[in-house]
Design a protein around this motif. Sequence first.
Motif, PDB file in Angstrom:
ATOM      1  N   LEU B 181       1.070  -1.265   0.124  1.00  0.00           N
ATOM      2  CA  LEU B 181       0.141   0.079   0.059  1.00  0.00           C
ATOM      3  C   LEU B 181       0.785   1.467  -0.030  1.00  0.00           C
ATOM      4  CD1 LEU B 181      -2.731   1.217   0.015  1.00  0.00           C
ATOM      5  CD2 LEU B 181      -2.807   0.946   2.678  1.00  0.00           C
ATOM      6  N   GLU B 182       1.868   1.348   0.768  1.00  0.00           N
ATOM      7  CA  GLU B 182       2.960   2.447   0.497  1.00  0.00           C
ATOM      8  C   GLU B 182       3.457   2.660  -0.753  1.00  0.00           C
ATOM      9  OE1 GLU B 182       5.735   1.453   4.078  1.00  0.00           O
ATOM     10  OE2 GLU B 182       4.908   3.566   4.829  1.00  0.00           O
ATOM     11  N   ARG B 183       3.555   1.458  -1.479  1.00  0.00           N
ATOM     12  CA  ARG B 183       4.290   1.388  -2.766  1.00  0.00           C
ATOM     13  C   ARG B 183       3.655   2.212  -3.889  1.00  0.00           C
ATOM     14  NH1 ARG B 183       6.786  -3.980  -5.157  1.00  0.00           N
ATOM     15  NH2 ARG B 183       6.762  -2.721  -6.835  1.00  0.00           N
ATOM     16  N   ILE B 184       2.086   2.154  -3.515  1.00  0.00           N
ATOM     17  CA  ILE B 184       1.093   2.570  -4.528  1.00  0.00           C
ATOM     18  C   ILE B 184       0.706   4.102  -4.184  1.00  0.00           C
ATOM     19  CG2 ILE B 184       0.527   0.567  -5.454  1.00  0.00           C
ATOM     20  CD1 ILE B 184      -2.062   0.891  -3.764  1.00  0.00           C
ATOM     21  N   ARG B 185       1.652   4.747  -3.433  1.00  0.00           N
ATOM     22  CA  ARG B 185       1.156   6.231  -2.820  1.00  0.00           C
ATOM     23  C   ARG B 185       1.286   6.815  -4.058  1.00  0.00           C
ATOM     24  NH1 ARG B 185       4.591   6.930   1.311  1.00  0.00           N
ATOM     25  NH2 ARG B 185       3.233   7.438   2.998  1.00  0.00           N
ATOM     26  N   ASN B 186       2.252   6.940  -4.848  1.00  0.00           N
ATOM     27  CA  ASN B 186       2.186   7.873  -6.099  1.00  0.00           C
ATOM     28  C   ASN B 186       1.484   6.882  -7.437  1.00  0.00           C
ATOM     29  OD1 ASN B 186       3.566   9.971  -4.894  1.00  0.00           O
ATOM     30  ND2 ASN B 186       5.620   8.866  -5.191  1.00  0.00           N
ATOM     31  N   ASN B 187       0.427   7.552  -7.713  1.00  0.00           N
ATOM     32  CA  ASN B 187      -0.318   6.777  -8.815  1.00  0.00           C
ATOM     33  C   ASN B 187       0.023   7.339 -10.092  1.00  0.00           C
ATOM     34  OD1 ASN B 187      -2.551   6.623 -10.750  1.00  0.00           O
ATOM     35  ND2 ASN B 187      -3.877   5.693  -8.872  1.00  0.00           N
ATOM     36  N   ALA B 188       0.683   6.513 -10.892  1.00  0.00           N
ATOM     37  CA  ALA B 188       1.152   6.639 -12.101  1.00  0.00           C
ATOM     38  C   ALA B 188       0.137   7.182 -13.126  1.00  0.00           C
ATOM     39  CB  ALA B 188       1.897   5.606 -12.858  1.00  0.00           C
ATOM     40  N   PHE B 189      -0.845   6.429 -13.126  1.00  0.00           N
ATOM     41  CA  PHE B 189      -1.837   6.916 -14.115  1.00  0.00           C
ATOM     42  C   PHE B 189      -2.329   8.338 -13.823  1.00  0.00           C
ATOM     43  CE2 PHE B 189      -6.398   7.485 -14.960  1.00  0.00           C
ATOM     44  CZ  PHE B 189      -6.714   7.321 -16.232  1.00  0.00           C
ATOM     45  N   LEU B 190      -2.764   8.553 -12.675  1.00  0.00           N
ATOM     46  CA  LEU B 190      -3.338  10.315 -12.366  1.00  0.00           C
ATOM     47  C   LEU B 190      -1.948  11.131 -12.585  1.00  0.00           C
ATOM     48  CD1 LEU B 190      -5.304   9.169  -9.135  1.00  0.00           C
ATOM     49  CD2 LEU B 190      -6.219   9.754 -11.379  1.00  0.00           C
ATOM     50  N   LEU B 191      -0.803  10.761 -12.405  1.00  0.00           N
ATOM     51  CA  LEU B 191       0.284  11.580 -12.555  1.00  0.00           C
ATOM     52  C   LEU B 191       0.343  11.932 -13.935  1.00  0.00           C
ATOM     53  CD1 LEU B 191       2.890  10.378  -9.928  1.00  0.00           C
ATOM     54  CD2 LEU B 191       2.057  12.698  -9.899  1.00  0.00           C
ATOM     55  N   TYR B 192       0.176  10.910 -14.793  1.00  0.00           N
ATOM     56  CA  TYR B 192       0.419  11.086 -16.385  1.00  0.00           C
ATOM     57  C   TYR B 192      -0.788  11.924 -16.916  1.00  0.00           C
ATOM     58  CZ  TYR B 192       1.021   9.867 -21.218  1.00  0.00           C
ATOM     59  OH  TYR B 192       1.422   9.730 -22.574  1.00  0.00           O
ATOM     60  N   THR B 193      -2.038  11.698 -16.360  1.00  0.00           N
ATOM     61  CA  THR B 193      -3.114  12.411 -16.541  1.00  0.00           C
ATOM     62  C   THR B 193      -2.983  13.946 -16.331  1.00  0.00           C
ATOM     63  OG1 THR B 193      -4.595  10.513 -16.234  1.00  0.00           O
ATOM     64  CG2 THR B 193      -5.766  12.660 -16.611  1.00  0.00           C
ATOM     65  N   SER B 194      -2.508  14.282 -14.950  1.00  0.00           N
ATOM     66  CA  SER B 194      -2.251  15.667 -14.822  1.00  0.00           C
ATOM     67  C   SER B 194      -1.171  16.133 -15.693  1.00  0.00           C
ATOM     68  CB  SER B 194      -1.953  15.420 -13.276  1.00  0.00           C
ATOM     69  OG  SER B 194      -2.402  15.064 -12.350  1.00  0.00           O
ATOM     70  N   GLY B 195      -0.087  15.427 -16.149  1.00  0.00           N
ATOM     71  CA  GLY B 195       0.860  16.104 -17.006  1.00  0.00           C
ATOM     72  C   GLY B 195       0.129  16.332 -18.252  1.00  0.00           C
ATOM     73  N   MET B 196      -0.568  15.435 -18.809  1.00  0.00           N
ATOM     74  CA  MET B 196      -1.189  15.910 -20.200  1.00  0.00           C
ATOM     75  C   MET B 196      -2.080  16.980 -20.025  1.00  0.00           C
ATOM     76  SD  MET B 196      -2.050  11.822 -21.959  1.00  0.00           S
ATOM     77  CE  MET B 196      -2.753  11.365 -20.436  1.00  0.00           C
ATOM     78  N   LEU B 197      -2.768  17.377 -18.843  1.00  0.00           N
ATOM     79  CA  LEU B 197      -3.636  18.451 -18.614  1.00  0.00           C
ATOM     80  C   LEU B 197      -2.630  19.662 -18.700  1.00  0.00           C
ATOM     81  CD1 LEU B 197      -6.236  16.824 -16.351  1.00  0.00           C
ATOM     82  CD2 LEU B 197      -6.482  17.723 -18.906  1.00  0.00           C
ATOM     83  N   TYR B 198      -1.523  19.814 -17.707  1.00  0.00           N
ATOM     84  CA  TYR B 198      -0.795  20.664 -17.897  1.00  0.00           C
ATOM     85  C   TYR B 198      -0.067  21.057 -19.328  1.00  0.00           C
ATOM     86  CZ  TYR B 198      -0.022  20.020 -12.737  1.00  0.00           C
ATOM     87  OH  TYR B 198      -0.636  19.795 -11.260  1.00  0.00           O
ATOM     88  N   ASP B 199       0.210  19.983 -19.829  1.00  0.00           N
ATOM     89  CA  ASP B 199       1.074  20.147 -21.228  1.00  0.00           C
ATOM     90  C   ASP B 199      -0.295  20.903 -22.143  1.00  0.00           C
ATOM     91  OD1 ASP B 199       2.504  19.499 -23.347  1.00  0.00           O
ATOM     92  OD2 ASP B 199       2.553  17.480 -23.164  1.00  0.00           O
ATOM     93  N   TRP B 200      -1.439  20.449 -22.122  1.00  0.00           N
ATOM     94  CA  TRP B 200      -2.526  21.215 -22.812  1.00  0.00           C
ATOM     95  C   TRP B 200      -2.615  22.572 -22.364  1.00  0.00           C
ATOM     96  CZ3 TRP B 200      -8.187  20.703 -20.883  1.00  0.00           C
ATOM     97  CH2 TRP B 200      -9.045  21.238 -21.971  1.00  0.00           C
ATOM     98  N   ASP B 201      -2.272  22.840 -21.287  1.00  0.00           N
ATOM     99  CA  ASP B 201      -2.401  24.259 -20.931  1.00  0.00           C
ATOM    100  C   ASP B 201      -1.211  25.027 -21.275  1.00  0.00           C
ATOM    101  OD1 ASP B 201      -4.034  26.252 -19.624  1.00  0.00           O
ATOM    102  OD2 ASP B 201      -2.551  26.104 -17.988  1.00  0.00           O
TER     103      ASP B 201
END
Lengths: 205, 501
Positions: B181-201
């Motif tokens: 559970l500690e290992r999945i603290r950083n969610n790769a999918f959500l981070l990637y989705t966030s990155g694409m939204l920043y990129d879009w902006d």
Amino acid sequence: MKNLVNGRRLIVLGVVVAVVALAGCSGKQVTRVEVEEQIDLSGNWNDIDSQEVAAALVTQITGSTWVEDFSAENGKKPYIIVGTVRNKTAEHIPTKTFIADLEREFINGGRVRVVASPEEREQVRTERADQQEFSSQETMAHWGREHGADFMLIGEINAIVDQEGGDQVKYYQVDCYLVDLEDNVKVWTGYEKLKKFVGKGKYKS
Amino acid sequence: MNVGLPHTGDHARAGRVLVTGGLLLLLVVITTGCATYSAKIADLRPELVAGDFESALQTVEDETGSKDRLLYFLERGIILHYADRWTESNVAFAAAERLSDELYTKSISEGAFSLISNDNAISYRARPFELAMVPYFRALNYIYLGQRNEALVEARRASLQMSKYVDTTLGSIRREDRGDLERIRNNAFLLYTSGMLYDWDGELNDAFTAYRNAAVAYQRNSGLLKLVPPPSLAADLARVSGRLGFKTELDELRRSCPDVFRAAAAAAGDQMVAWQPGQGTVVFFLESGFVSAKTQIRFDFPVFEGEAYNDNSYWAWQIYAGMGNTQALVAGRKIEYWVSVAAPEMQDSVGSVAVARVSAVPADSTARAAATVVPVAVSSRAENLSRQARITFDAEKPTIFFKTILRGLTKYLASRGAESAGGELAKWAATLFGAVTESADTRSWLTLPADVHLVRLNLPAGRWDLEVELTGHGGEPLGSQTVADVQVRAGDWTFLSRRLF
């Protein structure tokens, strides 16, 4: 007989437990409060933050020397348009309310004049066009008399959140820039800060 | 035959037993209800599959109780999202997040009551992977509403939420059980989705940071979560780091995240890697199946007089061997206490889709006839919520088991106390109360997808039909669907999502 009495006690005890358990389901309560009253529930950006930051920024802007310099050079008060204020926080902040607070402070301060936003101008122009057709010659508003703004105020809201357990420190910084619309020179820059501590207990009764 | 009922032979006394038991049963039904959450709300998933959103909303309205308020808002939020009622969906999700914050403070009275009833008496606190998905759905809602700035707020929140909620959950789990559970603290999918939204902006620095963190998380957790790093991530990293002049950082990432860049190399030549001038990019999320849910396992067995109650291993052995215990039927034995223990069990599920192949054809028939090349992209399983549900459940299981045993013991002691205070009648009333209230906490956000597949296509500006061919885990074709008339603008991003059951 003794068993029956104790059985009743047990039922009473059970009812008490149920009442305690259901106590949390009490109905909604609405209380009217003064608009000026400061109520912090979540620690998020709220109406009081918007008003206080807007007032502080406008005091800074209009208290600066550029106002006198402009008035002395041009013989008139500067005309300002409030442009966009970008929300770069992880909170949904209604920036239109903040812009309205800025405009109100500018207007009430009386040291500068405020020009309507593009959306408001469109609305006014529609009305003016309507007047050309339906209003009398004496009362209709005339075309070509709009005041262009001399300066545009641009800003952004940033936030840093530090969290440990149920405790949170929220730091907001609102940066603003006043830009001369003719030559893009920044005549004023400034910021206003807010810091909040949001504490949550781990347990309640 | 004596199986432990009060053997007074007195009809009046037996009547009192029935009356007292009946009243307590009524009280229990009023306060906790008998059926488990997953059983009560069983209609919800079929209603969603059928696209009957009104019935699904009604089921949530009718079947969630005062302690399930968070689930009420989460279920409502997702149903309204799929019903294209995006503003209402965001209102529900916002309420869920507010309530979740309030629920950080645990109620002692709820905890105490749960010891004599069941864990459903405690207000439901969502699991980290559940709450972390709220910004994803809210961001899509804002995109569909044309409110780009608000979608970006969700991008910023998505990065923060998962670790915040994991930390909160970890606080209630024993240190030695925390591992995965500690290992999945950083969610790769959500981070990637966030990155694409920043990129879009155009926020390239924020985009690079999110992409980099996503790459690290994919490298670290793809095996654990059974994910495939999207090939477009490496392409995005290369493009954005090129624009920012971050060559050293990119080289370091190539070394530290080889799987992420290997996925991109495997897709070389694919339409998803290149992004030429005059093109726009399409981000297509395919949400598949239903997330793993919990069911109840229940043990009911008698404890006979004369057996060793003070033996610590006795109870555990009885629980292990108790199912189908027929000793109660043996003549001449008297039941001391009836043990009822219920615990949740995770039913693992995977989405039906293993891979989706997406072909883009011009929406306009003339352009379609003239098209010589059909851009194609293949999906990657970018998010696996069922695995996260399993990891979370496994981490919580020892705590749940401990509480179940503690509750069983409390109920047993209550019956002994009731016997001392009120005799046999009170003892059996307490036993009945304990048995009827025993119910496992099977609550979870049931309508979440099992996994999310990601497809990226870079297409010339224009209107396109996306033809989606679905393949199952055994390689069998699952049919095809068309996403019609997708608008692509040069230099712009188009975000789309579809749910498949």
